[in-house]
Design a protein around this motif. Sequence first.
Motif, PDB file in Angstrom:
ATOM      1  N   GLN A 189      95.064  66.898   7.531  1.00 25.43           N
ATOM      2  CA  GLN A 189      96.163  65.974   7.252  1.00 25.43           C
ATOM      3  C   GLN A 189      97.512  66.677   7.315  1.00 25.43           C
ATOM      4  OE1 GLN A 189      95.813  62.451   6.771  1.00 25.43           O
ATOM      5  NE2 GLN A 189      97.947  62.751   7.354  1.00 25.43           N
ATOM      6  N   SER A 190      97.574  67.890   6.796  1.00 23.55           N
ATOM      7  CA  SER A 190      98.816  68.658   6.843  1.00 23.55           C
ATOM      8  C   SER A 190      99.257  68.899   8.293  1.00 23.55           C
ATOM      9  CB  SER A 190      98.636  69.995   6.116  1.00 23.55           C
ATOM     10  OG  SER A 190      99.757  70.820   6.294  1.00 23.55           O
ATOM     11  N   LEU A 191      98.315  69.260   9.132  1.00 20.79           N
ATOM     12  CA  LEU A 191      98.628  69.471  10.547  1.00 20.79           C
ATOM     13  C   LEU A 191      99.088  68.164  11.191  1.00 20.79           C
ATOM     14  CD1 LEU A 191      95.611  71.771  11.453  1.00 20.79           C
ATOM     15  CD2 LEU A 191      98.007  72.492  11.321  1.00 20.79           C
ATOM     16  N   ALA A 192      98.403  67.070  10.888  1.00 20.03           N
ATOM     17  CA  ALA A 192      98.781  65.766  11.441  1.00 20.03           C
ATOM     18  C   ALA A 192     100.187  65.370  11.001  1.00 20.03           C
ATOM     19  CB  ALA A 192      97.770  64.703  11.020  1.00 20.03           C
ATOM     20  N   ASP A 193     100.512  65.655   9.756  1.00 18.76           N
ATOM     21  CA  ASP A 193     101.853  65.345   9.251  1.00 18.76           C
ATOM     22  C   ASP A 193     102.917  66.165   9.982  1.00 18.76           C
ATOM     23  OD1 ASP A 193     100.603  63.619   7.484  1.00 18.76           O
ATOM     24  OD2 ASP A 193     100.877  64.922   5.726  1.00 18.76           O
ATOM     25  N   ARG A 194     102.612  67.428  10.269  1.00 20.61           N
ATOM     26  CA  ARG A 194     103.556  68.272  11.013  1.00 20.61           C
ATOM     27  C   ARG A 194     103.732  67.775  12.440  1.00 20.61           C
ATOM     28  NH1 ARG A 194     101.255  74.136   9.376  1.00 20.61           N
ATOM     29  NH2 ARG A 194      99.777  73.040   8.053  1.00 20.61           N
ATOM     30  N   VAL A 195     102.657  67.310  13.039  1.00 19.16           N
ATOM     31  CA  VAL A 195     102.743  66.748  14.389  1.00 19.16           C
ATOM     32  C   VAL A 195     103.632  65.507  14.370  1.00 19.16           C
ATOM     33  CG1 VAL A 195     101.459  65.632  16.252  1.00 19.16           C
ATOM     34  CG2 VAL A 195     100.554  67.707  15.188  1.00 19.16           C
ATOM     35  N   ALA A 196     103.392  64.629  13.411  1.00 21.90           N
ATOM     36  CA  ALA A 196     104.195  63.409  13.303  1.00 21.90           C
ATOM     37  C   ALA A 196     105.673  63.741  13.126  1.00 21.90           C
ATOM     38  CB  ALA A 196     103.699  62.547  12.142  1.00 21.90           C
ATOM     39  N   GLN A 197     105.955  64.708  12.277  1.00 20.51           N
ATOM     40  CA  GLN A 197     107.340  65.107  12.044  1.00 20.51           C
ATOM     41  C   GLN A 197     107.962  65.661  13.329  1.00 20.51           C
ATOM     42  OE1 GLN A 197     107.893  68.240   9.165  1.00 20.51           O
ATOM     43  NE2 GLN A 197     110.063  67.862   8.996  1.00 20.51           N
ATOM     44  N   ALA A 198     107.229  66.498  14.042  1.00 18.53           N
ATOM     45  CA  ALA A 198     107.747  67.083  15.279  1.00 18.53           C
ATOM     46  C   ALA A 198     108.015  66.016  16.343  1.00 18.53           C
ATOM     47  CB  ALA A 198     106.776  68.126  15.820  1.00 18.53           C
ATOM     48  N   CYS A 199     107.236  64.936  16.290  1.00 20.42           N
ATOM     49  CA  CYS A 199     107.392  63.852  17.266  1.00 20.42           C
ATOM     50  C   CYS A 199     108.357  62.769  16.788  1.00 20.42           C
ATOM     51  CB  CYS A 199     106.028  63.235  17.572  1.00 20.42           C
ATOM     52  SG  CYS A 199     104.907  64.350  18.435  1.00 20.42           S
ATOM     53  N   GLY A 200     108.893  62.953  15.584  1.00 22.06           N
ATOM     54  CA  GLY A 200     109.832  61.975  15.047  1.00 22.06           C
ATOM     55  C   GLY A 200     109.171  60.715  14.521  1.00 22.06           C
ATOM     56  N   GLY A 201     107.895  60.790  14.246  1.00 23.72           N
ATOM     57  CA  GLY A 201     107.164  59.627  13.744  1.00 23.72           C
ATOM     58  C   GLY A 201     106.866  59.746  12.269  1.00 23.72           C
ATOM     59  N   ALA A 202     106.361  58.656  11.731  1.00 22.41           N
ATOM     60  CA  ALA A 202     105.965  58.635  10.326  1.00 22.41           C
ATOM     61  C   ALA A 202     104.548  59.192  10.200  1.00 22.41           C
ATOM     62  CB  ALA A 202     106.003  57.209   9.791  1.00 22.41           C
ATOM     63  N   PRO A 203     104.292  59.949   9.155  1.00 20.22           N
ATOM     64  CA  PRO A 203     102.927  60.443   8.933  1.00 20.22           C
ATOM     65  C   PRO A 203     101.938  59.283   8.804  1.00 20.22           C
ATOM     66  CG  PRO A 203     104.479  61.522   7.457  1.00 20.22           C
ATOM     67  CD  PRO A 203     105.211  60.403   8.122  1.00 20.22           C
ATOM     68  N   GLN A 204     100.770  59.483   9.372  1.00 16.74           N
ATOM     69  CA  GLN A 204      99.698  58.493   9.304  1.00 16.74           C
ATOM     70  C   GLN A 204      98.461  59.185   8.743  1.00 16.74           C
ATOM     71  OE1 GLN A 204     100.014  55.196  10.256  1.00 16.74           O
ATOM     72  NE2 GLN A 204     102.179  55.695  10.519  1.00 16.74           N
ATOM     73  N   PRO A 205      97.681  58.489   7.925  1.00 12.84           N
ATOM     74  CA  PRO A 205      96.468  59.121   7.394  1.00 12.84           C
ATOM     75  C   PRO A 205      95.438  59.348   8.504  1.00 12.84           C
ATOM     76  CG  PRO A 205      96.601  56.830   6.690  1.00 12.84           C
ATOM     77  CD  PRO A 205      97.884  57.147   7.409  1.00 12.84           C
ATOM     78  N   VAL A 206      94.818  60.506   8.468  1.00 18.86           N
ATOM     79  CA  VAL A 206      93.729  60.818   9.392  1.00 18.86           C
ATOM     80  C   VAL A 206      92.455  60.248   8.767  1.00 18.86           C
ATOM     81  CG1 VAL A 206      92.415  62.667  10.506  1.00 18.86           C
ATOM     82  CG2 VAL A 206      94.892  62.927  10.183  1.00 18.86           C
ATOM     83  N   PRO A 207      91.714  59.435   9.508  1.00 20.98           N
ATOM     84  CA  PRO A 207      90.511  58.843   8.908  1.00 20.98           C
ATOM     85  C   PRO A 207      89.454  59.886   8.598  1.00 20.98           C
ATOM     86  CG  PRO A 207      90.629  58.334  11.251  1.00 20.98           C
ATOM     87  CD  PRO A 207      91.906  59.042  10.892  1.00 20.98           C
ATOM     88  N   ASP A 208      88.717  59.650   7.533  1.00 20.72           N
ATOM     89  CA  ASP A 208      87.605  60.521   7.166  1.00 20.72           C
ATOM     90  C   ASP A 208      86.386  60.057   7.952  1.00 20.72           C
ATOM     91  OD1 ASP A 208      85.503  61.919   6.063  1.00 20.72           O
ATOM     92  OD2 ASP A 208      86.102  61.568   3.989  1.00 20.72           O
ATOM     93  N   LEU A 209      86.018  60.822   8.967  1.00 24.46           N
ATOM     94  CA  LEU A 209      84.883  60.478   9.817  1.00 24.46           C
ATOM     95  C   LEU A 209      83.660  61.328   9.509  1.00 24.46           C
ATOM     96  CD1 LEU A 209      86.817  59.999  13.178  1.00 24.46           C
ATOM     97  CD2 LEU A 209      86.146  58.254  11.509  1.00 24.46           C
ATOM     98  N   GLY A 210      83.736  62.117   8.435  1.00 27.60           N
ATOM     99  CA  GLY A 210      82.586  62.880   7.984  1.00 27.60           C
ATOM    100  C   GLY A 210      82.514  64.290   8.533  1.00 27.60           C
ATOM    101  N   PRO A 211      81.537  65.038   8.040  1.00 30.61           N
ATOM    102  CA  PRO A 211      81.435  66.457   8.375  1.00 30.61           C
ATOM    103  C   PRO A 211      81.066  66.732   9.837  1.00 30.61           C
ATOM    104  CG  PRO A 211      79.559  65.798   7.040  1.00 30.61           C
ATOM    105  CD  PRO A 211      80.514  64.633   7.072  1.00 30.61           C
ATOM    106  N   ALA A 212      80.457  65.774  10.496  1.00 29.37           N
ATOM    107  CA  ALA A 212      80.079  66.000  11.893  1.00 29.37           C
ATOM    108  C   ALA A 212      81.292  65.967  12.820  1.00 29.37           C
ATOM    109  CB  ALA A 212      79.058  64.959  12.340  1.00 29.37           C
ATOM    110  N   VAL A 213      82.387  65.371  12.360  1.00 28.44           N
ATOM    111  CA  VAL A 213      83.552  65.169  13.214  1.00 28.44           C
ATOM    112  C   VAL A 213      84.771  65.975  12.761  1.00 28.44           C
ATOM    113  CG1 VAL A 213      85.137  63.387  14.097  1.00 28.44           C
ATOM    114  CG2 VAL A 213      82.724  62.873  13.825  1.00 28.44           C
ATOM    115  N   VAL A 214      84.778  66.451  11.536  1.00 25.65           N
ATOM    116  CA  VAL A 214      85.990  67.060  10.982  1.00 25.65           C
ATOM    117  C   VAL A 214      86.462  68.289  11.771  1.00 25.65           C
ATOM    118  CG1 VAL A 214      84.937  68.565   9.222  1.00 25.65           C
ATOM    119  CG2 VAL A 214      87.196  67.544   8.824  1.00 25.65           C
TER     120      VAL A 214
END
Length: 104
Positions: free
Chosen positions: A45-70
């Motif tokens: 989520q922290s990385l996603a928030d940094r990406v959103a900030q760098a792109c000028g967008g609002a942070p969005q929650p990353v869905p929890d898709l479980g341990p097989a996908v994380v």
Amino acid sequence: MAPSGVGSPTPQEVSDELRRVVERWHQLPLDQALSRMPSVRVLVQSLADRVAQACGGAPQPVPDLGPAVVMDQLSVMVFDLFRAAPATDPAVVADELAGIRRSL
């Protein structure tokens, strides 16, 4: 052969640490992976928030898709971060990844 300038924007030291994290993750028993999910998801989520900030967008929650996908989510967020913000300090990201790996 890829044309010049095409390839991963992720610095080698980060790629190496990410590979170690993913390899370690795949060695974990399911119960241990489940217990470590919260700390991995915080980093994703922290990385996603940094990406959103760098792109000028609002942070969005990353869905929890479980341990097989994380680990896929982690890999994508690392790639996206260095694509969106190439001036990101690779040592900081490598340290964050190393912290996750040590906690596994």
